[in-house]
Design a protein around this motif. Structure first.
Motif, mmCIF file in Angstrom:
data_model
loop_
_atom_site.group_PDB
_atom_site.id
_atom_site.type_symbol
_atom_site.label_atom_id
_atom_site.label_comp_id
_atom_site.label_asym_id
_atom_site.label_seq_id
_atom_site.Cartn_x
_atom_site.Cartn_y
_atom_site.Cartn_z
ATOM 1 N N MET A 22 -18.918 -17.999 -6.065
ATOM 2 C CA MET A 22 -19.286 -17.913 -7.483
ATOM 3 C C MET A 22 -18.019 -17.585 -8.268
ATOM 4 S SD MET A 22 -22.912 -15.864 -7.309
ATOM 5 C CE MET A 22 -24.100 -16.203 -6.010
ATOM 6 N N ILE A 23 -17.175 -18.576 -8.419
ATOM 7 C CA ILE A 23 -15.826 -18.410 -8.961
ATOM 8 C C ILE A 23 -15.884 -17.907 -10.407
ATOM 9 C CG2 ILE A 23 -13.638 -19.580 -9.403
ATOM 10 C CD1 ILE A 23 -14.497 -21.598 -7.222
ATOM 11 N N PRO A 24 -15.229 -16.799 -10.706
ATOM 12 C CA PRO A 24 -15.345 -16.174 -12.030
ATOM 13 C C PRO A 24 -14.982 -17.077 -13.203
ATOM 14 C CG PRO A 24 -14.344 -14.641 -10.490
ATOM 15 C CD PRO A 24 -14.441 -15.958 -9.776
ATOM 16 N N LYS A 25 -13.980 -17.925 -13.038
ATOM 17 C CA LYS A 25 -13.512 -18.702 -14.197
ATOM 18 C C LYS A 25 -14.569 -19.658 -14.737
ATOM 19 C CE LYS A 25 -11.375 -22.747 -11.957
ATOM 20 N NZ LYS A 25 -10.143 -23.537 -11.854
ATOM 21 N N TYR A 79 -14.748 -6.929 -24.235
ATOM 22 C CA TYR A 79 -13.702 -7.920 -24.512
ATOM 23 C C TYR A 79 -12.506 -7.263 -25.190
ATOM 24 C CZ TYR A 79 -11.131 -11.755 -26.553
ATOM 25 O OH TYR A 79 -10.114 -12.597 -26.918
ATOM 26 N N LYS A 80 -12.762 -6.359 -26.129
ATOM 27 C CA LYS A 80 -11.670 -5.726 -26.873
ATOM 28 C C LYS A 80 -10.754 -4.927 -25.952
ATOM 29 C CE LYS A 80 -10.757 -2.867 -30.945
ATOM 30 N NZ LYS A 80 -11.360 -2.098 -32.064
ATOM 31 N N VAL A 81 -11.331 -4.261 -24.962
ATOM 32 C CA VAL A 81 -10.557 -3.403 -24.069
ATOM 33 C C VAL A 81 -9.901 -4.188 -22.941
ATOM 34 C CG1 VAL A 81 -10.666 -1.460 -22.453
ATOM 35 C CG2 VAL A 81 -11.962 -1.373 -24.596
ATOM 36 N N PHE A 82 -10.662 -5.105 -22.329
ATOM 37 C CA PHE A 82 -10.182 -5.785 -21.127
ATOM 38 C C PHE A 82 -9.921 -7.276 -21.299
ATOM 39 C CE2 PHE A 82 -12.954 -2.272 -19.583
ATOM 40 C CZ PHE A 82 -11.984 -1.524 -18.924
ATOM 41 N N GLY A 83 -10.255 -7.829 -22.468
ATOM 42 C CA GLY A 83 -10.122 -9.279 -22.624
ATOM 43 C C GLY A 83 -11.235 -9.994 -21.875
ATOM 44 N N TRP A 84 -10.974 -11.239 -21.500
ATOM 45 C CA TRP A 84 -12.010 -12.019 -20.807
ATOM 46 C C TRP A 84 -12.432 -11.411 -19.477
ATOM 47 C CZ3 TRP A 84 -14.785 -14.757 -23.712
ATOM 48 C CH2 TRP A 84 -14.238 -15.431 -24.814
ATOM 49 N N GLY A 86 -13.052 -8.423 -19.008
ATOM 50 C CA GLY A 86 -14.085 -7.465 -19.382
ATOM 51 C C GLY A 86 -15.456 -8.112 -19.479
ATOM 52 N N VAL A 87 -15.485 -9.347 -19.989
ATOM 53 C CA VAL A 87 -16.759 -10.079 -20.059
ATOM 54 C C VAL A 87 -17.281 -10.341 -18.650
ATOM 55 C CG1 VAL A 87 -17.897 -12.171 -20.888
ATOM 56 C CG2 VAL A 87 -16.078 -11.131 -22.246
ATOM 57 N N TYR A 88 -16.357 -10.615 -17.717
ATOM 58 C CA TYR A 88 -16.790 -10.857 -16.341
ATOM 59 C C TYR A 88 -17.333 -9.588 -15.689
ATOM 60 C CZ TYR A 88 -17.194 -12.165 -11.531
ATOM 61 O OH TYR A 88 -17.727 -12.388 -10.288
ATOM 62 N N ILE A 89 -16.839 -8.420 -16.063
ATOM 63 C CA ILE A 89 -17.394 -7.170 -15.538
ATOM 64 C C ILE A 89 -18.885 -7.104 -15.838
ATOM 65 C CG2 ILE A 89 -17.406 -4.657 -15.798
ATOM 66 C CD1 ILE A 89 -14.401 -4.768 -16.243
ATOM 67 N N LEU A 90 -19.257 -7.473 -17.065
ATOM 68 C CA LEU A 90 -20.673 -7.518 -17.438
ATOM 69 C C LEU A 90 -21.407 -8.573 -16.617
ATOM 70 C CD1 LEU A 90 -23.024 -6.647 -19.230
ATOM 71 C CD2 LEU A 90 -22.205 -8.256 -20.965
ATOM 72 N N THR A 91 -20.784 -9.726 -16.448
ATOM 73 C CA THR A 91 -21.385 -10.804 -15.663
ATOM 74 C C THR A 91 -21.649 -10.349 -14.230
ATOM 75 O OG1 THR A 91 -20.200 -12.450 -16.993
ATOM 76 C CG2 THR A 91 -21.101 -13.185 -14.892
ATOM 77 N N ALA A 92 -20.665 -9.706 -13.629
ATOM 78 C CA ALA A 92 -20.797 -9.247 -12.241
ATOM 79 C C ALA A 92 -21.904 -8.205 -12.111
ATOM 80 C CB ALA A 92 -19.467 -8.674 -11.757
ATOM 81 N N GLY A 93 -21.989 -7.293 -13.067
ATOM 82 C CA GLY A 93 -23.049 -6.287 -13.033
ATOM 83 C C GLY A 93 -24.426 -6.914 -13.111
ATOM 84 N N CYS A 94 -24.575 -7.896 -13.997
ATOM 85 C CA CYS A 94 -25.859 -8.593 -14.130
ATOM 86 C C CYS A 94 -26.202 -9.355 -12.854
ATOM 87 C CB CYS A 94 -25.810 -9.553 -15.311
ATOM 88 S SG CYS A 94 -25.663 -8.742 -16.924
ATOM 89 N N VAL A 350 -11.379 -8.188 -9.203
ATOM 90 C CA VAL A 350 -9.943 -8.048 -8.975
ATOM 91 C C VAL A 350 -9.240 -9.384 -9.213
ATOM 92 C CG1 VAL A 350 -8.170 -7.609 -7.229
ATOM 93 C CG2 VAL A 350 -10.179 -6.126 -7.374
ATOM 94 N N PHE A 351 -9.838 -10.452 -8.718
ATOM 95 C CA PHE A 351 -9.248 -11.788 -8.882
ATOM 96 C C PHE A 351 -9.103 -12.158 -10.354
ATOM 97 C CE2 PHE A 351 -9.663 -16.361 -9.446
ATOM 98 C CZ PHE A 351 -8.699 -16.852 -8.579
ATOM 99 N N ILE A 352 -10.167 -11.887 -11.143
ATOM 100 C CA ILE A 352 -10.135 -12.306 -12.545
ATOM 101 C C ILE A 352 -9.161 -11.470 -13.356
ATOM 102 C CG2 ILE A 352 -11.934 -10.847 -13.554
ATOM 103 C CD1 ILE A 352 -11.573 -14.642 -14.050
ATOM 104 N N PHE A 353 -8.888 -10.226 -12.922
ATOM 105 C CA PHE A 353 -7.878 -9.419 -13.617
ATOM 106 C C PHE A 353 -6.469 -9.891 -13.266
ATOM 107 C CE2 PHE A 353 -11.151 -6.400 -14.786
ATOM 108 C CZ PHE A 353 -10.653 -5.843 -15.951
ATOM 109 N N ILE A 354 -6.295 -10.366 -12.046
ATOM 110 C CA ILE A 354 -4.980 -10.884 -11.646
ATOM 111 C C ILE A 354 -4.720 -12.246 -12.267
ATOM 112 C CG2 ILE A 354 -3.580 -11.626 -9.682
ATOM 113 C CD1 ILE A 354 -5.030 -9.568 -7.974
#
Length: 483
Positions: A22-25, A79-84, A86-94, A350-354
């Motif tokens: 489930m590739i984050p991009k 998004y404001k704190v982490f950029g895109w 950050g949006v994936y953090i929400l996605t992963a939690g859901c 981790v991948f999406i932050f890198i």
């Protein structure tokens, strides 16, 4: 190595491997995400819930039903704190809560019929379904949150029907309130589920005063949202005059299309499960009709068939011989399963932050908006006429738009203009032979025209507007005198 240990290793690899697939991009390709973030940040900055559209040609004059404000004020600071990422953090939690919910849903269905709750095929099936849901519906939009909330609401509803425990009633009330504030447009689904349970209790003569109170409170507590009844009945606004049918996800599903083959296979599999799953149970029959109605309506509502297929498939698995597999019924404890899911999703985080995602400049007017903003005085939002699909990005970048991707503010009488078209219609139909008349009426500062327009039509626009002042990967920019 024993069969039990081998099974655990294989299942662990299956879970981690599926999550890594489930590739984050691929969770960043929806144009609505942009205006959700902008609206959420505006509400946070101004300390208010919006009841009007912002950053439009109409100023603050167009009414807006805040049916998704909870999602917006959650995604904006991420998004404001982490950029895109950050949006994936929400996605992963859901996604974490959804997978657990789908698995619990299947077990709950089996429990209702007196079967052993777990089944060796249930977890692989849930992971397969989750993959489809992720790639087609987890796009930085409110349904990411409402999907797992609706699944868990249904689980607690069924548990409450059989045990009447207070913790299940409390969970139902909390989730009803949450859905009404994060994605009120789908709240009616749980209201109908509750109505089905109400009828089931009457039929089975198990209705009590306490149950009646819980069901009524579920319906009433949904009213506690900024938009009130308008938010809960938002579907009536969206479908007004069939404007929603101009948007692809609302159009009827073309089952003959090859790209819809998975949806066709899902429908056929759903039909196969029914002889096993219904068991002459009135509730299951009503529930089947509801899911079938939603599942065949359009792509947007087809999500509900994917969400609830584990409820039906979990019983169908009994017809599949699995004794020769010699796999234990329960491979993992709950804690181990949660740990594996969290580990797989954490690797993706981790991948999406890198490797953070970059907005595709061919699908959105990235360079074009760079040019416009470079030629606009600081503190001024230029009026930019762009297509419906790209206007949300334009608004996100700092332009005022005719229609930003939301529908309800832009189909009102207040937005009527040339040709007696609403702002929504002008945004959808405007990039055609009608564009000069729309430009004359709406007086934009810039018009962004996507590549791929016919040479004849583009030539007519050049004759009317003059040569584009800029050409980028997405399209061409025409300039008019700043108003």
């Amino acid at each position: 190595m024993t069969t039990s240990k081998l099974s655990k290793w294989l299942y662990a690899l299956l879970i981690i491997g599926t999550l890594l697939l489930m590739i984050p991009k691929f969770s960043y390709n929806d144009p609505d995400t942009f205006w959700h973030i902008e609206v959420g940040q505006y509400m946070i900055d101004h300390g208010q819930v919006l009841h009007h559209a912002i950053h439009t040609f109409y100023g603050d004059k167009l009414p807006y039903v805040p049916h998704e404000f909870g999602f917006q004020i959650l995604v904006a600071p991420l998004y404001k704190v982490f950029g895109w990422p950050g949006v994936y953090i929400l996605t992963a939690g859901c996604l974490f809560f959804l997978i657990l919910g789908l698995l619990r849903l299947g077990k709950s269905s089996r429990k209702e019929l007196g079967l052993v709750e777990d089944h060796v095929l249930l977890l692989p099936f849930v992971l397969l379904i989750s993959c489809w849901i992720y790639y087609n519906y987890f796009k930085g939009r409110p349904q990411m949150i409402s999907s797992f909330m609706i699944v868990w609401y249904f689980i607690y509803l069924r548990e409450y029907q059989y045990s009447s425990k207070s913790r299940y009633a409390a969970a139902m009330l909390i989730l009803s309130l949450a859905i009404a504030n994060f994605h009120a447009g789908v709240w009616l689904v749980i209201a109908v589920f509750t109505g089905m349970a109400f009828l089931e209790s009457l039929y089975n003569k198990t209705m009590t005063l306490r149950k009646t109170a819980v069901f009524v409170l579920v319906w009433l507590i949904g009213m506690l949202n900024p938009g009130g009844i308008k938010s809960l009945l938002f579907i009536l606004t969206v479908t007004k005059k069939n404007f929603n049918l101009l948007i692809n996800e609302w159009k009827p599903i073309q089952y003959s299309s090859l790209e819809n083959l998975p949806i066709m296979l899902l429908l056929l599999f759903f039909a196969c499960t029914l002889p096993y799953a219904l068991r002459r149970n009135p509730f299951r029959y009503l529930f089947m009709l509801g899911i079938l109605y939603l599942g065949v309506s359009n792509f947007k509502q087809n999500l509900f068939m994917w969400l609830f297929i584990p409820y039906f498939a979990a019983i169908f698995f009994e017809a599949i011989p699995t004794a020769n597999l010699r796999i234990p019924v329960q491979v993992f404890r709950k804690g181990t399963l949660r740990l594996l899911l969290a580990a797989g999703l954490l690797l993706n985080v981790v991948f999406i932050f890198i490797f953070p995602p970059i907005i595709d400049a061919r699908n959105y007017p990235v360079a074009e908006m760079n040019y416009i903003l470079q030629h606009t005085p600081e503190g001024i939002r230029p009026k930019v006429l762009a297509s419906y699909g790209s206007s949300g990005y334009v608004m996100f970048r700092g332009g005022d738009v005719l229609c930003d991707g939301r529908q309800d503010p832009f189909i009102t009488k207040a937005s009527l203009g040339v040709f007696d078209w609403t702002a929504f219609e002008r945004s959808m139909y405007g990039f055609s032979e009608y564009l000069p008349e729309i430009v004359d009426y709406d007086h934009p500062d810039y018009v962004i025209v996507a590549n791929g327009t016919s040479h004849k039509l583009f030539g007519e626009w050049v004759k009317k507007f003059g040569q584009p002042v800029y050409k980028g990967q997405y399209g061409s920019v025409f300039y008019f005198r700043m108003t």
